[in-house]
Enzyme design. Structure first.
Site, PDB file in Angstrom:
ATOM      1  N   LEU A   1       0.878  -1.160   0.000  1.00 30.66           N
ATOM      2  CA  LEU A   1       0.000   0.000   0.000  1.00 30.66           C
ATOM      3  C   LEU A   1       0.916   1.211   0.000  1.00 30.66           C
ATOM      4  O   LEU A   1       1.854   1.267   0.793  1.00 30.66           O
ATOM      5  CB  LEU A   1      -0.870   0.033   1.261  1.00 30.66           C
ATOM      6  CG  LEU A   1      -2.012  -0.974   1.367  1.00 30.66           C
ATOM      7  CD1 LEU A   1      -2.670  -0.891   2.728  1.00 30.66           C
ATOM      8  CD2 LEU A   1      -3.037  -0.746   0.271  1.00 30.66           C
ATOM      9  N   ASP A   2       0.665   2.172  -0.883  1.00 29.12           N
ATOM     10  CA  ASP A   2       1.535   3.346  -0.865  1.00 29.12           C
ATOM     11  C   ASP A   2       1.232   4.186   0.369  1.00 29.12           C
ATOM     12  O   ASP A   2       0.267   3.954   1.089  1.00 29.12           O
ATOM     13  CB  ASP A   2       1.455   4.142  -2.180  1.00 29.12           C
ATOM     14  CG  ASP A   2       0.120   4.814  -2.420  1.00 29.12           C
ATOM     15  OD1 ASP A   2      -0.519   5.264  -1.445  1.00 29.12           O
ATOM     16  OD2 ASP A   2      -0.279   4.926  -3.588  1.00 29.12           O
ATOM     17  N   ILE A   3       2.058   5.161   0.622  1.00 25.32           N
ATOM     18  CA  ILE A   3       1.968   5.942   1.855  1.00 25.32           C
ATOM     19  C   ILE A   3       0.650   6.691   1.992  1.00 25.32           C
ATOM     20  O   ILE A   3       0.209   6.984   3.096  1.00 25.32           O
ATOM     21  CB  ILE A   3       3.176   6.897   1.983  1.00 25.32           C
ATOM     22  CG1 ILE A   3       3.230   7.489   3.374  1.00 25.32           C
ATOM     23  CG2 ILE A   3       3.103   8.001   0.953  1.00 25.32           C
ATOM     24  CD1 ILE A   3       4.555   7.483   3.998  1.00 25.32           C
ATOM     25  N   ASN A   4      -0.009   6.961   0.873  1.00 25.58           N
ATOM     26  CA  ASN A   4      -1.272   7.700   0.906  1.00 25.58           C
ATOM     27  C   ASN A   4      -2.492   6.788   0.869  1.00 25.58           C
ATOM     28  O   ASN A   4      -3.602   7.261   0.655  1.00 25.58           O
ATOM     29  CB  ASN A   4      -1.332   8.681  -0.268  1.00 25.58           C
ATOM     30  CG  ASN A   4      -0.240   9.723  -0.173  1.00 25.58           C
ATOM     31  OD1 ASN A   4       0.014  10.252   0.907  1.00 25.58           O
ATOM     32  ND2 ASN A   4       0.421  10.002  -1.274  1.00 25.58           N
ATOM     33  N   SER A   5      -2.283   5.490   1.048  1.00 26.76           N
ATOM     34  CA  SER A   5      -3.391   4.530   1.035  1.00 26.76           C
ATOM     35  C   SER A   5      -3.521   3.894   2.406  1.00 26.76           C
ATOM     36  O   SER A   5      -2.610   3.948   3.221  1.00 26.76           O
ATOM     37  CB  SER A   5      -3.139   3.449  -0.017  1.00 26.76           C
ATOM     38  OG  SER A   5      -3.044   4.026  -1.300  1.00 26.76           O
TER      39      SER A   5
END
Length: 168
Positions: free
Chosen positions: A18-22
């Protein structure tokens, strides 16, 4: 994520990313083979996300995503998208996809003129986020793994290994 895991867990790896904004469901395992099985596109495990978007959502453009789409020379496979609701300039969508390429959802939505302001993974293959509180972890019992992933556990030695790790 790893710094916040309960103490005493064996070394684990994440399944996918999961990317940092997810936010949302992140599977962890101490079985590298299982992680690989879950990530392989050939196994066609769907990932499900809820997202809040900013911009005008056009149902016809969303419907065409089921055929796949090419963005900046990258071909993305079929994406199922369903509108959940809208308020003002924001809308909530549910999407399902099989590939999960790097930032795929954000790139495809940007190509459609939509900005993702919140992205939550709610399912990965047969595993659902459900009502797990943010920041918490729950272990999946070996029998549940065998039930949900019969293709992976077709060889009996894999389940025996999982049972041994579970008891340690």
């Amino acid at each position: 994520v790893f710094a916040h895991l309960p103490p005493g867990l064996p070394r684990v790896v994440s399944v996918g990313r999961l990317d940092i904004n997810s936010e949302g469901l992140l599977l962890l395992t101490n079985d590298g083979g299982l992680a690989r099985y879950l990530e392989l596109p050939a196994n066609a495990l769907k990932r499900c996300y809820r997202m809040r978007l900013h911009g005008p959502v056009k149902a016809a453009r969303l419907a065409r995503l089921t055929q796949g789409i090419t963005v900046d020379g990258v071909r993305y496979g079929p994406i199922e998208a369903r509108m959940e609701g809208a308020r003002g300039a924001n809308a909530w969508l549910v999407v399902r996809l099989k590939e999960g390429k790097n930032r795929e959802i954000r790139k495809v939505m940007a190509h459609l003129g939509l900005q993702v302001s919140r992205l939550i993974r709610t399912a990965y293959g047969p595993f659902q986020l459900g009502y797990l509180p943010p920041g918490s972890a729950a272990e999946v019992p070996p029998n549940t793994l065998k039930e949900k992933l019969p293709g992976y556990f077709a060889q009996g030695s894999r389940l025996q290994s999982v049972n041994q790790n579970w008891q340690q």
